[in-house]
Design an enzyme around this catalytic site. Structure first.
Site, PDB file in Angstrom:
ATOM      1  N   ARG A  12     -65.405  -8.996  -8.979  1.00 54.90           N
ATOM      2  CA  ARG A  12     -65.275 -10.183  -8.118  1.00 54.90           C
ATOM      3  C   ARG A  12     -65.566 -11.450  -8.940  1.00 54.90           C
ATOM      4  NH1 ARG A  12     -69.314 -11.512  -4.999  1.00 54.90           N
ATOM      5  NH2 ARG A  12     -69.723  -9.402  -4.263  1.00 54.90           N
TER       6      ARG A  12
ATOM      7  N   TYR B 218     -46.509 -26.696   4.607  1.00 56.64           N
ATOM      8  CA  TYR B 218     -46.310 -25.266   4.859  1.00 56.64           C
ATOM      9  C   TYR B 218     -47.036 -24.894   6.165  1.00 56.64           C
ATOM     10  CZ  TYR B 218     -46.830 -20.247   4.332  1.00 56.64           C
ATOM     11  OH  TYR B 218     -46.815 -18.903   4.562  1.00 56.64           O
TER      12      TYR B 218
ATOM     13  N   ASP C 292     -50.128 -29.170  -3.641  1.00 49.53           N
ATOM     14  CA  ASP C 292     -49.535 -27.834  -3.524  1.00 49.53           C
ATOM     15  C   ASP C 292     -48.245 -27.874  -4.346  1.00 49.53           C
ATOM     16  OD1 ASP C 292     -48.054 -25.587  -2.787  1.00 49.53           O
ATOM     17  OD2 ASP C 292     -48.869 -25.547  -0.749  1.00 49.53           O
TER      18      ASP C 292
ATOM     19  N   LYS D 234     -44.767 -16.879  -4.690  1.00 48.46           N
ATOM     20  CA  LYS D 234     -43.440 -17.463  -4.744  1.00 48.46           C
ATOM     21  C   LYS D 234     -42.915 -17.474  -6.194  1.00 48.46           C
ATOM     22  CE  LYS D 234     -44.541 -17.935  -0.437  1.00 48.46           C
ATOM     23  NZ  LYS D 234     -45.083 -19.160   0.126  1.00 48.46           N
TER      24      LYS D 234
END
Ligand SMILES: *Cc1c(COP(=O)(O)O)cnc(C)c1O
Length: 363
Positions: A48, A100, A172, A197
């Site tokens: 982690r 988005y 973004d 993406k």
């Protein structure tokens, strides 16, 4: 001399643990790492915190965006969630309108619960941004071009306002990718990506990124990152790293295809308007009637009717029912997201095959 971005995509970060000469970074499928002795560490303790495969990916993305650190998340929304944890009760965020849809859902339903308000406006209008800043405003969150209406924001212009008013500027950069836009070089403080993406590029894995320009912000985000735990798995880190190797060539082909398709769409009698920013592969277009739009979705064969974007496969979506279904109808309408609007993510197939497919679907 520093390598150019095409080279960084392929050789962004070498595996610093490589003793075999392997030309790719292996999947270190380990949750934890043994210590050599009391108080000692190999540099890895628990996945982690950091994992060698993820670290190579993060260094690559940091290099592509010219940031000091990048964090790889299990999805773009996980990255966005961690970003919003920088803010607390009473704080205000100014955000681009028609963001988005998932980002709007998060800001309005989850971030809002913590007393953080969001003001949506067209961030392409610098005067409107300047006017909206209040004593409570802590950040400006820009998506450019926006999804799906392709509104453009001049990041450098907004960064001037943010510097004057001491606001965090986050961009973004999912749609343009660092191949076409590097927001940190334009004055932004942080970049967000849905790595699902273009970066991953193959519609086969979810991923997200936050890239910080300076160490102070990176440290705050790293603390949240390891605490919240929405980190990318070693295997998905490997897939995303492999995807990034071809990012530059994919973007070149995708842009060439998209330009050809956008030009063709403009000539079709059932297509009323075409929105294409000129780079990358996202095209939004309005058909003459809702029936035409729905027919296209049911008839395309090479182009797949599926949510998401940025992969080698061309995908078409219906924003009103999919990505923006959770955006309040009046806001949707105000931005022109209606039942005649389709959004196409152009892939790397032959452009003429894609045009033939769309032509048949529009008949
Ligand atoms: C998809 C997307 C997101 C969310 O990313 P996920 O990987 O789906 O969680 C955020 N911003 C933009 C612009 C996107 O297209």
């Amino acid at each position: 001399m520093a390598n150019k971005i095409d080279t960084l995509c392929v050789h962004g970060a070498a595996d610093k643990n490589n003793a075999t000469g392997a030309v790719t970074v292996p999947v270190y499928q380990a949750a934890t790492f043994a210590h050599p002795g009391a108080g000692q560490s190999t540099g890895y303790d628990y996945s982690r915190m950091q994992n060698p495969t993820r670290e190579a990916l993060e260094k690559t993305v940091a290099a592509l965006e010219n940031g000091c650190d990048a964090m790889a998340f299990s999805s773009g929304m996980a990255a966005m969630t961690v970003l919003t944890e920088l803010f607390g009760p009473g704080d205000n965020i100014i955000a681009s309108g028609n963001l988005y849809g998932g980002s709007v859902r998060l800001l309005d339903n989850v971030t809002a619960k913590h007393g953080v308000t969001t003001t949506y406006l067209h961030t392409g209008d610098a005067a409107a941004v300047r006017k909206a800043v209040t004593a409570k405003t802590k950040a400006v969150f820009v998506e450019t071009p926006t999804n799906p209406m392709m509104h453009i924001t001049d990041v450098a212009e907004i960064s001037k306002i943010c510097k004057e008013r001491d606001l965090l500027l986050v961009v973004d950069n999912t749609f343009l990718t660092p191949i076409y836009q590097r927001p940190l070089e334009l004055g932004a403080d942080a970049v967000l990506h849905s790595g699902t993406k273009y970066l991953g590029g193959h519609n086969d894995t979810l991923a997200g990124f936050l890239v910080a320009k300076d160490p102070a912000l990176a440290e705050k985000l790293r603390f949240l990152y390891k605490t919240i735990g929405a980190c990318l798995s070693p295997w998905d880190s490997f897939l995303t790293l492999r995807g990034i190797k071809t990012l530059a060539v994919r973007m070149e082909r995708i842009t060439a295809n998209a330009r050809k398709i956008a030009d063709w769409l403009k000539t079709h009698k059932k297509v009323k308007s075409v929105l294409y920013p000129g780079q990358s592969g996202m095209i939004s277009f309005s058909t003459d009637t809702p029936e035409t739009a729905k027919n296209v979705l049911g008839r395309v064969k090479t182009v797949l009717y599926a949510e998401s974007l940025g992969g080698v496969e061309s995908l078409i979506t219906y924003p009103v029912l999919q990505t923006h279904a959770d955006v309040p109808p009046e806001i949707r309408e105000a931005f022109g997201i209606n039942d005649r609007l389709l959004r196409l993510s152009v892939g790397i197939e032959d452009a003429d095959d894609l045009i033939a497919d769309l032509k048949a679907a529009l008949e």
